[in-house]
Design an enzyme around this catalytic site. Sequence first.
Site, short mmCIF file in Angstrom:
data_model
loop_
_atom_site.label_atom_id
_atom_site.label_comp_id
_atom_site.label_asym_id
_atom_site.label_seq_id
_atom_site.Cartn_x
_atom_site.Cartn_y
_atom_site.Cartn_z
N HIS A 31 -9.04 71.32 68.20
CA HIS A 31 -9.54 70.66 67.00
C HIS A 31 -11.03 70.93 66.81
CE1 HIS A 31 -5.81 68.29 67.71
NE2 HIS A 31 -5.73 68.43 66.41
N HIS A 38 -0.69 74.49 64.09
CA HIS A 38 0.11 74.11 65.24
C HIS A 38 1.17 73.09 64.83
CE1 HIS A 38 -3.32 71.32 65.03
NE2 HIS A 38 -2.52 70.41 65.58
N CYS A 73 1.92 59.49 65.25
CA CYS A 73 1.88 60.95 65.12
C CYS A 73 1.80 61.55 66.52
CB CYS A 73 0.68 61.41 64.31
SG CYS A 73 0.66 60.84 62.59
N HIS A 75 2.40 65.54 69.02
CA HIS A 75 2.71 66.96 69.16
C HIS A 75 3.84 67.12 70.18
CE1 HIS A 75 -1.58 66.62 68.08
NE2 HIS A 75 -1.37 67.70 67.35
N GLU A 93 2.06 55.69 72.80
CA GLU A 93 1.02 55.25 71.87
C GLU A 93 1.15 53.79 71.47
OE1 GLU A 93 -0.37 56.68 67.44
OE2 GLU A 93 -0.18 58.21 69.00
N TYR A 110 0.17 70.42 56.23
CA TYR A 110 -1.08 70.08 55.55
C TYR A 110 -2.26 70.69 56.29
CZ TYR A 110 -2.30 66.77 59.24
OH TYR A 110 -2.62 66.22 60.44
N GLU A 120 -7.85 69.37 60.61
CA GLU A 120 -6.47 69.26 61.07
C GLU A 120 -5.64 70.27 60.30
OE1 GLU A 120 -4.74 68.24 63.32
OE2 GLU A 120 -5.14 66.21 64.02
N GLU A 122 -1.63 71.45 60.42
CA GLU A 122 -0.37 71.22 61.13
C GLU A 122 0.86 71.51 60.28
OE1 GLU A 122 -1.72 67.62 64.16
OE2 GLU A 122 -0.70 67.10 62.28
N TRP A 168 -2.93 63.09 55.74
CA TRP A 168 -1.52 63.44 55.89
C TRP A 168 -0.62 62.30 55.44
CZ3 TRP A 168 -4.92 62.95 59.98
CH2 TRP A 168 -4.73 61.87 60.86
#
Length: 217
Positions: A31, A38, A73, A75, A93, A110, A120, A122, A168
């Site tokens: 980032h 990604h 959110c 990954h 989280e 986005y 960002e 992604e 997003w």
Amino acid sequence: MNIAMDVPSEMVILCNVHGEAIGTAPKSEIHHAQTPLHLAFSVYIFNAENKLLVTRRALDKITWPGVLTNSCCGHPRPGEPLTEAVERRAREELGIDVDGIRLVLPEFSYCATMENGITEHELCPVFTARCQTLSVTPDLSEVSAWEWVDWQWFLGSVQDGRLTVSPWCRAQVELLEALGADPSQWPTADDLRLPEAARVSIQEVGPTAAHCTGMGT
């Protein structure tokens, strides 16, 4: 004798502009002003009363600190199915277990840049999930506050500017509205509409992924 132990970095899946996986990179390093494209995911978690869990990002997050956003959110790890990544991230989280995971926006992507230049970028399929408890025990390094809210109130508040949310989330809300007024009735999307990177296992580091100028939102 003190021996330093290396802690493995969390790896993210890099993608090209066609949505194909081209390698991996440490999450801690990607980032910046030229964030490579990604693979990620967003989740909208609803309780038994069909209320949405809205969270506020921790103040020390690299991207959009302190901003309201959707429930969760994350990954996927290399080789990890997206639904398993959703379950894992909800536990990590938010300290909750989720079920009834459904894919609703398989092709969402986005690119957004903060005032300080950090970007960002992604491929970010969107899911809904259900939670059977109202008790949330978030990781405070990720989430600073949370609340269960009515979906229609949240939708209207984002659209009329009463709530400022992550870029997003704002874009996703517009697309989710088109699916219908009742989130429990949103159609489940076909997994085949997911980016190819979300449907294959990644094992090795590959070339540099596309940057923000290489793919539209």
